[in-house]
Design a protein around this motif. Structure first.
Motif, short mmCIF file in Angstrom:
data_model
loop_
_atom_site.label_atom_id
_atom_site.label_comp_id
_atom_site.label_asym_id
_atom_site.label_seq_id
_atom_site.Cartn_x
_atom_site.Cartn_y
_atom_site.Cartn_z
N UNK A 1 9.10 -2.52 10.08
CA UNK A 1 7.94 -2.06 10.84
C UNK A 1 6.67 -2.57 10.17
N UNK A 2 5.98 -3.49 10.83
CA UNK A 2 4.81 -4.11 10.21
C UNK A 2 3.49 -3.71 10.87
N UNK A 3 3.52 -2.66 11.70
CA UNK A 3 2.28 -2.28 12.39
C UNK A 3 1.21 -1.79 11.42
N UNK A 4 1.63 -1.28 10.27
CA UNK A 4 0.67 -0.70 9.33
C UNK A 4 0.35 -1.64 8.16
N UNK A 5 0.74 -2.91 8.30
CA UNK A 5 0.41 -3.91 7.29
C UNK A 5 -0.98 -4.46 7.59
N UNK B 1 -1.69 -7.91 8.93
CA UNK B 1 -1.26 -8.25 10.28
C UNK B 1 -2.02 -7.48 11.35
N UNK B 2 -3.16 -6.91 11.01
CA UNK B 2 -3.88 -6.08 11.98
C UNK B 2 -4.33 -6.88 13.19
N UNK B 3 -4.70 -8.16 13.00
CA UNK B 3 -5.11 -8.96 14.15
C UNK B 3 -3.94 -9.16 15.11
N UNK C 1 -3.74 -8.39 19.16
CA UNK C 1 -3.22 -9.31 20.18
C UNK C 1 -2.08 -8.67 20.97
N UNK C 2 -1.23 -7.92 20.26
CA UNK C 2 -0.12 -7.26 20.94
C UNK C 2 -0.64 -6.23 21.94
N UNK C 3 -1.72 -5.53 21.56
CA UNK C 3 -2.30 -4.56 22.49
C UNK C 3 -2.85 -5.24 23.74
#
Length: 266
Positions: free
Chosen positions: A215-219, A222-224, A228-230
């Motif tokens: 799970x890399x959502x909180x890294x 990788x916030x950008x 982009x995913x949103x």
């Protein structure tokens, strides 16, 4: 790694790990089943596909050469710190006088702290410059290229590693840096994380219908990507809304927007 031969129709096609044997120095061997070992090998060894190898293996020559250049620079500074000089003395200089002159020159001009001093000689001594300095050897360009090749083998863009060649020109522009960051995350880190999760799934079996992932959502790095995913999800939502308003089945609209199955619209 204990291996067994794999055959198809009597034709051997390779070797497959059947167990792992671990042994402490002066201890008894312990045999572990493949279900008891997480074997993380994202880079297969071309000479033995059943095991992995370090990413440094293909560039060991580059690493050794870079280390040699560093040793050369250190030795150059310790011994002379100036272009190498050849001193020629007339034949009238006796052996004892020669040794004294050598010691005088070494004490006054060897070492980094004596760099740049004016060399003064008498008695008909002749000085000739031999060898090359760092600029003539293109030391910066040579080591910069070595560092870049090592970074490439690691899958790390030079600008991300802070390598000099990656900090020149347009590499630091916002768009170029962002592309390098994304390339590092998508082409290097996420496959490595996926391989690690796959290896660890042997020891951490997931429930039916689930799989072990990173799970890399909180890294923060990788916030950008999260942004982009949103935006992609928002586009999917708008597509689903438009298809639903047009009278298509909601389930088929979701399948079309997310999976691209527009042929299944009803």
């Amino acid at each position: 790694i204990a291996l067994e031969r794999v055959e198809v129709d009597g034709v051997p096609i390779g070797m497959y790990p059947m167990a792992y044997v671990y042994q402490e120095p002066n201890g008894d061997p312990v045999v572990l089943d493949v279900s008891e070992v997480a074997h993380y090998a994202p880079i297969p060894d071309p000479t033995a596909q059943y095991r992995g190898m370090s990413w440094l293996t293909p560039v060991l020559t580059e690493v050794e050469l870079d280390d040699t250049l560093n040793t050369y620079k250190q030795t150059h500074l310790d011994n002379q710190a100036t272009p190498n000089l050849a001193l020629t003395f007339p034949e009238s200089v006796q052996q004892s006088q020669f040794r004294e002159l050598v010691e005088v020159v070494k004490s006054a001009h060897s070492g980094a702290r004596n760099a740049g001093k004016t060399l003064m000689l008498g008695g008909g001594a002749d000085v000739q410059v031999i060898g090359a300095n760092f600029e003539q050897l293109a030391m910066k360009a040579t080591q910069g290229a070595l560092e870049t090749r090592i970074a490439a083998a690691a899958g790390v863009p030079p600008v991300m590693a802070g390598i000099s060649e990656g900090l020149q020109g347009s590499s630091l522009n916002a768009g170029n840096y962002g592309q390098a960051r994304r390339r590092f995350a998508d082409a290097t880190m996420r496959p490595l994380w996926g391989s690690a999760a796959e290896a660890l799934s042997v020891l951490l079996p997931a429930p039916d219908g689930a799989r072990l992932v990173v799970e890399d959502r909180y890294t923060s790095f990788l916030q950008e990507d999260v942004k982009d995913e949103a935006a992609i999800r928002q586009t999917h939502a708008l597509t689903i809304r438009q298809l639903s308003d047009a009278g298509y089945s909601p389930d088929a609209a979701v399948d079309a927007a997310v999976n691209g199955n527009f042929a299944g619209l009803r």
